[in-house]
Each structure stands twice: as C-alpha cells, then as structure tokens.
Design a protein around this motif. Sequence first.
Motif, PDB file in Angstrom:
ATOM      1  N   PHE A 145       0.827  -1.207   0.000  1.00  0.00           N
ATOM      2  CA  PHE A 145       0.000   0.000   0.000  1.00  0.00           C
ATOM      3  C   PHE A 145       0.858   1.253   0.000  1.00  0.00           C
ATOM      4  CE2 PHE A 145       0.679  -1.062   4.464  1.00  0.00           C
ATOM      5  CZ  PHE A 145       1.018   0.176   5.037  1.00  0.00           C
ATOM      6  N   ARG A 146       0.192   2.352  -0.290  1.00  0.00           N
ATOM      7  CA  ARG A 146       0.805   3.679  -0.231  1.00  0.00           C
ATOM      8  C   ARG A 146      -0.149   4.579   0.533  1.00  0.00           C
ATOM      9  NH1 ARG A 146       4.977   5.852  -2.086  1.00  0.00           N
ATOM     10  NH2 ARG A 146       5.447   4.159  -3.493  1.00  0.00           N
ATOM     11  N   GLU A 147       0.436   5.366   1.429  1.00  0.00           N
ATOM     12  CA  GLU A 147      -0.337   6.362   2.173  1.00  0.00           C
ATOM     13  C   GLU A 147       0.437   7.660   2.112  1.00  0.00           C
ATOM     14  OE1 GLU A 147      -2.963   6.708   6.218  1.00  0.00           O
ATOM     15  OE2 GLU A 147      -1.357   5.231   6.154  1.00  0.00           O
ATOM     16  N   GLY A 148      -0.062   8.585   1.287  1.00  0.00           N
ATOM     17  CA  GLY A 148       0.704   9.806   1.031  1.00  0.00           C
ATOM     18  C   GLY A 148       1.988   9.440   0.318  1.00  0.00           C
ATOM     19  N   ARG A 149       3.120   9.862   0.878  1.00  0.00           N
ATOM     20  CA  ARG A 149       4.427   9.549   0.280  1.00  0.00           C
ATOM     21  C   ARG A 149       5.043   8.277   0.851  1.00  0.00           C
ATOM     22  NH1 ARG A 149       7.517  14.816  -1.448  1.00  0.00           N
ATOM     23  NH2 ARG A 149       5.725  16.085  -2.001  1.00  0.00           N
ATOM     24  N   ALA A 150       4.430   7.750   1.895  1.00  0.00           N
ATOM     25  CA  ALA A 150       4.957   6.541   2.535  1.00  0.00           C
ATOM     26  C   ALA A 150       4.351   5.295   1.896  1.00  0.00           C
ATOM     27  CB  ALA A 150       4.640   6.568   4.027  1.00  0.00           C
ATOM     28  N   SER A 151       5.133   4.221   1.889  1.00  0.00           N
ATOM     29  CA  SER A 151       4.621   2.948   1.400  1.00  0.00           C
ATOM     30  C   SER A 151       4.847   1.899   2.481  1.00  0.00           C
ATOM     31  CB  SER A 151       5.305   2.541   0.093  1.00  0.00           C
ATOM     32  OG  SER A 151       6.689   2.379   0.315  1.00  0.00           O
ATOM     33  N   GLY A 152       4.096   0.815   2.385  1.00  0.00           N
ATOM     34  CA  GLY A 152       4.222  -0.235   3.377  1.00  0.00           C
ATOM     35  C   GLY A 152       3.646  -1.537   2.872  1.00  0.00           C
ATOM     36  N   VAL A 153       3.744  -2.549   3.728  1.00  0.00           N
ATOM     37  CA  VAL A 153       3.259  -3.882   3.391  1.00  0.00           C
ATOM     38  C   VAL A 153       2.520  -4.445   4.594  1.00  0.00           C
ATOM     39  CG1 VAL A 153       3.912  -6.235   2.738  1.00  0.00           C
ATOM     40  CG2 VAL A 153       5.199  -4.297   1.834  1.00  0.00           C
ATOM     41  N   LEU A 154       1.323  -4.945   4.349  1.00  0.00           N
ATOM     42  CA  LEU A 154       0.574  -5.688   5.358  1.00  0.00           C
ATOM     43  C   LEU A 154       0.788  -7.162   5.051  1.00  0.00           C
ATOM     44  CD1 LEU A 154      -1.631  -5.856   7.631  1.00  0.00           C
ATOM     45  CD2 LEU A 154      -3.272  -6.010   5.772  1.00  0.00           C
ATOM     46  N   HIS A 155       1.406  -7.881   5.986  1.00  0.00           N
ATOM     47  CA  HIS A 155       1.695  -9.308   5.807  1.00  0.00           C
ATOM     48  C   HIS A 155       0.818 -10.060   6.797  1.00  0.00           C
ATOM     49  CE1 HIS A 155       5.040 -12.631   5.680  1.00  0.00           C
ATOM     50  NE2 HIS A 155       3.862 -13.072   5.267  1.00  0.00           N
ATOM     51  N   GLU A 156      -0.062 -10.913   6.288  1.00  0.00           N
ATOM     52  CA  GLU A 156      -1.033 -11.589   7.145  1.00  0.00           C
ATOM     53  C   GLU A 156      -1.225 -13.025   6.699  1.00  0.00           C
ATOM     54  OE1 GLU A 156      -4.706  -9.416   8.297  1.00  0.00           O
ATOM     55  OE2 GLU A 156      -5.781 -11.202   7.631  1.00  0.00           O
ATOM     56  N   ASN A 157      -1.524 -13.875   7.652  1.00  0.00           N
ATOM     57  CA  ASN A 157      -1.981 -15.231   7.368  1.00  0.00           C
ATOM     58  C   ASN A 157      -3.459 -15.251   7.741  1.00  0.00           C
ATOM     59  OD1 ASN A 157      -1.681 -17.912   6.521  1.00  0.00           O
ATOM     60  ND2 ASN A 157      -1.460 -18.613   8.613  1.00  0.00           N
ATOM     61  N   SER A 158      -4.333 -15.279   6.738  1.00  0.00           N
ATOM     62  CA  SER A 158      -5.776 -15.163   6.940  1.00  0.00           C
ATOM     63  C   SER A 158      -6.445 -16.527   6.960  1.00  0.00           C
ATOM     64  CB  SER A 158      -6.404 -14.344   5.807  1.00  0.00           C
ATOM     65  OG  SER A 158      -5.931 -13.028   5.841  1.00  0.00           O
ATOM     66  N   ARG A 159      -7.471 -16.644   7.785  1.00  0.00           N
ATOM     67  CA  ARG A 159      -8.272 -17.857   7.866  1.00  0.00           C
ATOM     68  C   ARG A 159      -9.623 -17.619   7.190  1.00  0.00           C
ATOM     69  NH1 ARG A 159      -5.094 -17.907  12.268  1.00  0.00           N
ATOM     70  NH2 ARG A 159      -6.309 -16.427  13.477  1.00  0.00           N
ATOM     71  N   PHE A 160     -10.048 -18.633   6.439  1.00  0.00           N
ATOM     72  CA  PHE A 160     -11.314 -18.594   5.716  1.00  0.00           C
ATOM     73  C   PHE A 160     -12.079 -19.872   5.987  1.00  0.00           C
ATOM     74  CE2 PHE A 160      -8.295 -16.010   3.479  1.00  0.00           C
ATOM     75  CZ  PHE A 160      -9.016 -14.892   3.099  1.00  0.00           C
ATOM     76  N   ARG A 161     -13.390 -19.812   5.842  1.00  0.00           N
ATOM     77  CA  ARG A 161     -14.209 -21.021   5.942  1.00  0.00           C
ATOM     78  C   ARG A 161     -15.429 -20.852   5.046  1.00  0.00           C
ATOM     79  NH1 ARG A 161     -16.360 -18.985  11.128  1.00  0.00           N
ATOM     80  NH2 ARG A 161     -18.510 -18.404  10.645  1.00  0.00           N
ATOM     81  N   ARG A 162     -16.046 -21.984   4.756  1.00  0.00           N
ATOM     82  CA  ARG A 162     -17.298 -21.953   3.999  1.00  0.00           C
ATOM     83  C   ARG A 162     -18.449 -21.758   4.975  1.00  0.00           C
ATOM     84  NH1 ARG A 162     -17.264 -23.307  -1.336  1.00  0.00           N
ATOM     85  NH2 ARG A 162     -15.500 -24.566  -1.981  1.00  0.00           N
ATOM     86  N   GLU A 163     -19.362 -20.898   4.582  1.00  0.00           N
ATOM     87  CA  GLU A 163     -20.575 -20.668   5.353  1.00  0.00           C
ATOM     88  C   GLU A 163     -21.734 -20.650   4.372  1.00  0.00           C
ATOM     89  OE1 GLU A 163     -21.981 -16.990   7.912  1.00  0.00           O
ATOM     90  OE2 GLU A 163     -20.443 -18.223   8.902  1.00  0.00           O
ATOM     91  N   ASP A 164     -22.648 -21.597   4.538  1.00  0.00           N
ATOM     92  CA  ASP A 164     -23.767 -21.739   3.597  1.00  0.00           C
ATOM     93  C   ASP A 164     -23.261 -21.840   2.158  1.00  0.00           C
ATOM     94  OD1 ASP A 164     -25.620 -21.640   5.704  1.00  0.00           O
ATOM     95  OD2 ASP A 164     -25.661 -19.441   5.621  1.00  0.00           O
ATOM     96  N   GLY A 165     -22.149 -22.549   1.978  1.00  0.00           N
ATOM     97  CA  GLY A 165     -21.596 -22.782   0.650  1.00  0.00           C
ATOM     98  C   GLY A 165     -20.685 -21.695   0.116  1.00  0.00           C
TER      99      GLY A 165
END
Length: 129
Positions: free
Chosen positions: A98-118
């Motif tokens: 991402f970029r916010e103004g003149r600064a840049s950065g990185v969001l590093h995440e391990n996300s969990r997902f599941r099925r709900e009603d298909g």
Amino acid sequence: MTRTALCPCGTGRPYAFCCAPFHAGNAQAPTAEALMRSRFSAFAERNVPYLLRTWAPETRPPAIDLEPELRWERLEIVTTTEGGPFHQQGTVEFRAHFREGRASGVLHENSRFRREDGAWVYVDGDLRD
C-alpha cells in the motif's frame, strides 16, 4: 473501473472478468484464495458492502472506515493451505502493498477462511513480520 482495466488483485485479468462478478453478487469466489483476491480488490476499489458481506458474522465489525489517503497497490500471495473447491476451511498468507501519502508499506497476514452456507468468508488473520 473500465471493463478492460486490469483487476487490482494481481491475476493479470481484466477486472470485469475477474473480481467484478463477485463484487456485483453475480458469482461466488470458488476458493479461499479467490475470495482473498476479491477482498483485496474490494479494499482497492473501496467496496465496503462487499467486504462486510464476505466477513464471518462473529468477527465482522459493525462498520469499516477506510482511510482516505490509503491506496492498496499490489497483492502478493505467499502460500495457501486447503481452501479449495472441496474444502471447508483454508488459509491464505499474503502481502498487501500500500501507499499512504508519500509513505509505502506492506501488510503481511496469514488469513483464515471457511465456507458458510456454501460461500467462502474471511474469519480472521494473524499479522506477520
């Protein structure tokens, strides 16, 4: 976004034939990774209704306030576990640049997902360094 503009999710496909059908409610993401990509695109496009709709009810916030100066620029999928068409849960590790103004950065995440009603939903995630 025009029909021929590339999708923000990084597949290299036009938005109209990638994440747009998910955002419009005309299709559901078939995998956890596809949902992750469509959610990144929703952040990039500031599509709050889609983000809320694809969030597990028990962890979904009542509202999302997107920072006006924050621009999501690029998604990098690091790895996935399960999350396929025949699974009920899965994880996606990613780096969202991402970029916010003149600064840049990185969001590093391990996300969990599941099925709900298909349908795949985002449950939560652990931030990584």
